[in-house]
Design a protein around this motif. Structure first.
Motif, mmCIF file in Angstrom:
data_model
loop_
_atom_site.group_PDB
_atom_site.id
_atom_site.type_symbol
_atom_site.label_atom_id
_atom_site.label_comp_id
_atom_site.label_asym_id
_atom_site.label_seq_id
_atom_site.Cartn_x
_atom_site.Cartn_y
_atom_site.Cartn_z
ATOM 1 N N UNK A 37 -7.501 -16.613 -17.662
ATOM 2 C CA UNK A 37 -8.056 -15.176 -17.421
ATOM 3 C C UNK A 37 -7.108 -14.228 -17.556
ATOM 4 N N UNK A 38 -7.467 -13.019 -17.792
ATOM 5 C CA UNK A 38 -6.236 -11.831 -17.897
ATOM 6 C C UNK A 38 -6.834 -10.489 -17.219
ATOM 7 N N UNK A 39 -6.118 -9.911 -16.871
ATOM 8 C CA UNK A 39 -6.283 -8.568 -16.374
ATOM 9 C C UNK A 39 -5.257 -7.558 -16.668
ATOM 10 N N UNK A 40 -5.554 -6.171 -17.542
ATOM 11 C CA UNK A 40 -4.584 -5.344 -17.761
ATOM 12 C C UNK A 40 -5.186 -4.138 -17.054
ATOM 13 N N UNK A 41 -4.392 -3.509 -16.437
ATOM 14 C CA UNK A 41 -4.529 -2.149 -15.679
ATOM 15 C C UNK A 41 -3.412 -1.143 -16.259
ATOM 16 N N UNK A 130 1.633 -1.058 3.683
ATOM 17 C CA UNK A 130 0.684 -1.861 4.590
ATOM 18 C C UNK A 130 -0.439 -2.418 3.787
ATOM 19 N N UNK A 131 -0.832 -3.665 3.903
ATOM 20 C CA UNK A 131 -2.010 -4.308 3.437
ATOM 21 C C UNK A 131 -1.733 -5.147 2.208
ATOM 22 N N UNK A 132 -2.799 -5.987 1.952
ATOM 23 C CA UNK A 132 -2.635 -6.811 0.669
ATOM 24 C C UNK A 132 -2.889 -5.936 -0.425
ATOM 25 N N UNK A 133 -1.990 -5.965 -1.544
ATOM 26 C CA UNK A 133 -2.324 -5.447 -3.031
ATOM 27 C C UNK A 133 -3.163 -6.245 -3.768
ATOM 28 N N UNK A 134 -3.386 -5.734 -4.947
ATOM 29 C CA UNK A 134 -4.504 -6.744 -5.629
ATOM 30 C C UNK A 134 -3.324 -7.528 -6.561
ATOM 31 N N UNK A 135 -1.994 -7.337 -6.618
ATOM 32 C CA UNK A 135 -1.128 -8.196 -7.410
ATOM 33 C C UNK A 135 -0.584 -9.035 -6.419
ATOM 34 N N UNK A 136 -0.547 -8.686 -5.000
ATOM 35 C CA UNK A 136 -0.512 -9.871 -3.962
ATOM 36 C C UNK A 136 -1.353 -10.706 -4.072
ATOM 37 N N UNK A 137 -2.640 -10.322 -4.079
ATOM 38 C CA UNK A 137 -3.825 -11.356 -4.227
ATOM 39 C C UNK A 137 -3.704 -12.192 -5.391
ATOM 40 N N UNK A 138 -3.371 -11.434 -6.739
ATOM 41 C CA UNK A 138 -3.189 -12.170 -7.747
ATOM 42 C C UNK A 138 -2.104 -13.491 -7.567
ATOM 43 N N UNK A 140 -1.510 -14.854 -4.773
ATOM 44 C CA UNK A 140 -1.842 -15.741 -3.925
ATOM 45 C C UNK A 140 -3.217 -16.828 -4.758
ATOM 46 N N UNK A 141 -3.571 -16.243 -5.595
ATOM 47 C CA UNK A 141 -4.804 -16.941 -6.435
ATOM 48 C C UNK A 141 -3.770 -17.764 -7.468
ATOM 49 N N UNK A 142 -2.559 -17.801 -7.733
ATOM 50 C CA UNK A 142 -1.772 -18.509 -8.681
ATOM 51 C C UNK A 142 -1.693 -17.963 -9.897
ATOM 52 N N UNK A 143 -1.991 -16.480 -10.123
ATOM 53 C CA UNK A 143 -1.704 -15.615 -11.308
ATOM 54 C C UNK A 143 -0.572 -15.332 -11.597
ATOM 55 N N UNK A 144 0.136 -15.186 -12.676
ATOM 56 C CA UNK A 144 1.217 -14.464 -13.033
ATOM 57 C C UNK A 144 1.325 -13.152 -13.050
ATOM 58 N N UNK A 145 2.257 -12.370 -12.597
ATOM 59 C CA UNK A 145 2.212 -10.927 -12.438
ATOM 60 C C UNK A 145 3.143 -10.291 -13.044
ATOM 61 N N UNK A 146 2.677 -8.966 -13.672
ATOM 62 C CA UNK A 146 3.923 -8.325 -14.335
ATOM 63 C C UNK A 146 3.349 -6.750 -13.926
ATOM 64 N N UNK A 147 4.637 -5.996 -13.754
ATOM 65 C CA UNK A 147 4.265 -4.773 -13.423
ATOM 66 C C UNK A 147 5.622 -3.744 -14.269
ATOM 67 N N UNK A 148 5.253 -2.565 -14.957
ATOM 68 C CA UNK A 148 6.145 -1.812 -15.596
ATOM 69 C C UNK A 148 5.762 -0.422 -15.095
ATOM 70 N N UNK A 456 -10.085 -11.555 -9.841
ATOM 71 C CA UNK A 456 -9.030 -12.290 -9.457
ATOM 72 C C UNK A 456 -9.769 -13.635 -8.931
ATOM 73 N N UNK A 457 -10.940 -13.513 -8.812
ATOM 74 C CA UNK A 457 -11.519 -14.756 -7.983
ATOM 75 C C UNK A 457 -11.398 -14.622 -6.719
ATOM 76 N N UNK A 458 -11.046 -13.311 -5.842
ATOM 77 C CA UNK A 458 -10.891 -13.255 -4.473
ATOM 78 C C UNK A 458 -11.483 -12.027 -4.064
ATOM 79 N N UNK A 459 -11.171 -11.633 -2.779
ATOM 80 C CA UNK A 459 -11.325 -10.284 -2.181
ATOM 81 C C UNK A 459 -10.088 -9.849 -1.466
#
Length: 481
Positions: A37-41, A130-138, A140-148, A456-459
């Motif tokens: 599964x994939x998410x594009x923001x 401070x605090x967990x970000x959505x990419x931190x959570x991703x 944590x859930x085993x997702x690969x992450x990219x940011x530009x 991401x399947x989490x909160x």
């Protein structure tokens, strides 16, 4: 001696505890299978919500996403409506009081200098956010992450392929993911020009083009589960030419074409139908015609050092302001409590009587603005905040003699209170998890992170925002954590 030894043992124990937790974190994420599964923001800097109703705005790709998915009536941002604070609220679901990035600029009290979040010039992400970000959570859930070109991502170790938003080429060269940077250069992309193109608005289209080409490359070669992109051109052109100018209409159409190319790359890779796409903006814009220089006022009052060499030398100043566009923060740098109280009264009176100041806020008002309360974040928290009058830009400059001028460096500006209609932002969502035609009233920008966490399947724990649960198809709504 014993106290020093005990302190050393405590520090070593704490370090070992942190290392153990970090090791366990990565082992847990590495053990999870990579999801299909994939998410594009995509963040379009400066795209006001009113552009969606403007017939002069030609954005067929965005409008197709709205047709196949949904669009919020509007999205309220955070104060100040400045890019670094807002994107920090986006990824954490929290207001600045909680996530710690109070604006593009603050005063770093312990070091008697202006602190720049802008351009990620001073601090790594873990130093300030401070605090967990959505990419931190991703991650944590085993997702690969990219940011530009995403703000406040310098040194973010949960982003696998990372090019933060910089303006200096040396920062690109030293802080981007080295393996990715080398791959992109080997592929023939002009990475050596990213810094020049970032700083020069005239070549802003080239920067957004390069961001798109990098995204296409990453999709083709690495297919990250989470990809976040930040386009800058509409913001740059509204600063230069004002709102609803022909240049801005062109910039929105140009960015829409770039979005179309990213969607096409997902389709060519065979993952578009598995990708939930979120397109949003950070703030709107108003036209500005005049300028308020609070530091010139403070210089005339004798509160700002006359021999100030630069903004990194505030040791001899008693009062200084920083600008966040249509708003300002004021810091009273007086250590003696009694003297500070007297000086605060004088500063309060001077600001209240100043042309250009629309609304003045004191520390008891800060929590209602999403800013720290008294005693919180003392290193960066101001003593006063103010919103400028609607057509006025707040400038940090202290070199001149005029406190107010009838001209401005920028024709368009943001930074004002987020409740202003002109400052409302855009939120669009489409994809396999999104219910077409879902009814979304006006939302808050802090609602985005808890919503993406669902994909991401989490909160995310303890956020100021709430998940937009009316957005989902029924099967997604029934997911449990």
């Amino acid at each position: 001696m014993n106290e020093g030894l005990n302190a050393l043992v405590y520090c070593l124990s704490l370090s070992l505890f942190c290392i153990t937790k970090l090791r366990r974190y990565y082992m847990e994420s590495a053990s999870r299978p990579k999801p299909d599964r994939y998410v594009l923001v995509i963040s379009i800097d400066g795209m006001a919500n009113y552009y969606l109703q403007d017939p002069n705005v030609r954005m067929p790709n965005l409008r197709e996403l709205i047709r196949s998915g949904t669009c919020a009536e509007a999205m309220e941002s955070v104060f100040p409506t400045a890019t670094w604070a807002i994107h920090s609220s986006l990824v954490t679901g929290n207001y600045p009081r909680k996530h710690g990035v109070l604006g593009n600029w603050v005063v770093d009290r312990p070091n008697y200098r202006v602190g720049e979040h802008f351009g990620d010039r001073m601090w790594d992400k873990q130093d300030v956010l401070r605090g967990e970000t959505w990419y931190d959570a991703a991650k944590r859930m085993g997702w690969t992450t990219a940011s530009i070109c995403w703000p406040v991502t310098r040194g973010a170790d949960t982003i696998d392929y990372n090019i933060p938003e910089f303006y200096e080429q040396e920062l690109f060269e030293s802080h981007c993911t080295r393996s990715l940077w080398d791959e992109l250069k080997a592929a023939g992309l002009p990475m050596e020009l990213y810094g020049e193109w970032s700083k020069d608005h005239a070549r802003g289209p080239m920067q957004d083009w390069l961001t798109t080409e990098i995204a296409k490359y990453i999709i083709d070669r690495h297919s990250p589960n989470l990809l976040q992109l930040h386009y800058l051109l509409p913001d740059s052109y509204q600063h230069d030419y004002g709102v609803r100018s022909k240049e801005v209409y062109w910039s929105l159409e140009y960015v829409d074409e770039r979005i179309g190319e990213v969607l096409k790359a997902l389709k060519q890779k065979g993952i578009l139908d598995k990708t939930d796409v979120i397109v949003l903006s950070d703030h709107g814009f108003v036209n500005t015609t005049r300028t308020f220089y609070p530091n010139v006022l403070f210089k005339h009052k004798g509160w700002l050092a006359q021999n100030l060499k630069d903004e990194h030398d505030l040791k001899d100043s008693r009062v200084v302001a920083v600008s966040n566009g249509g708003s300002g923060y004021v810091y009273v740098l007086e250590d003696n409590a009694g003297a500070k109280e007297l000086l605060m009264d004088e500063v309060r009176r001077a600001l209240a009587e100043s042309e250009g100041v629309g609304r003045l806020f004191e520390q008891e008002d800060f929590p209602s603005l999403g800013l720290p309360a008294a005693g919180e974040m003392d290193d960066h928290c101001p003593d006063f905040a103010f919103e400028a009058e609607p057509d006025c830009f707040v400038h940090f400059d202290y070199s001149g003699d005029e406190v107010n001028t009838s001209f401005t460096k920028f024709k368009g500006m943001h930074g004002f209170l987020p409740q202003r209609e002109e400052l409302k932002a855009v939120f669009v969502a489409s994809g396999p998890s999104i219910r077409p035609g879902a009814s979304l009233p006006e939302i808050r920008i802090v609602d985005v992170a808890p919503t993406i966490a669902r994909l991401l399947g989490t909160e995310l724990k303890d956020t100021d925002g709430s998940e937009l649960d009316s957005l989902w198809k029924e099967e997604v709504r029934l997911w449990s954590f």
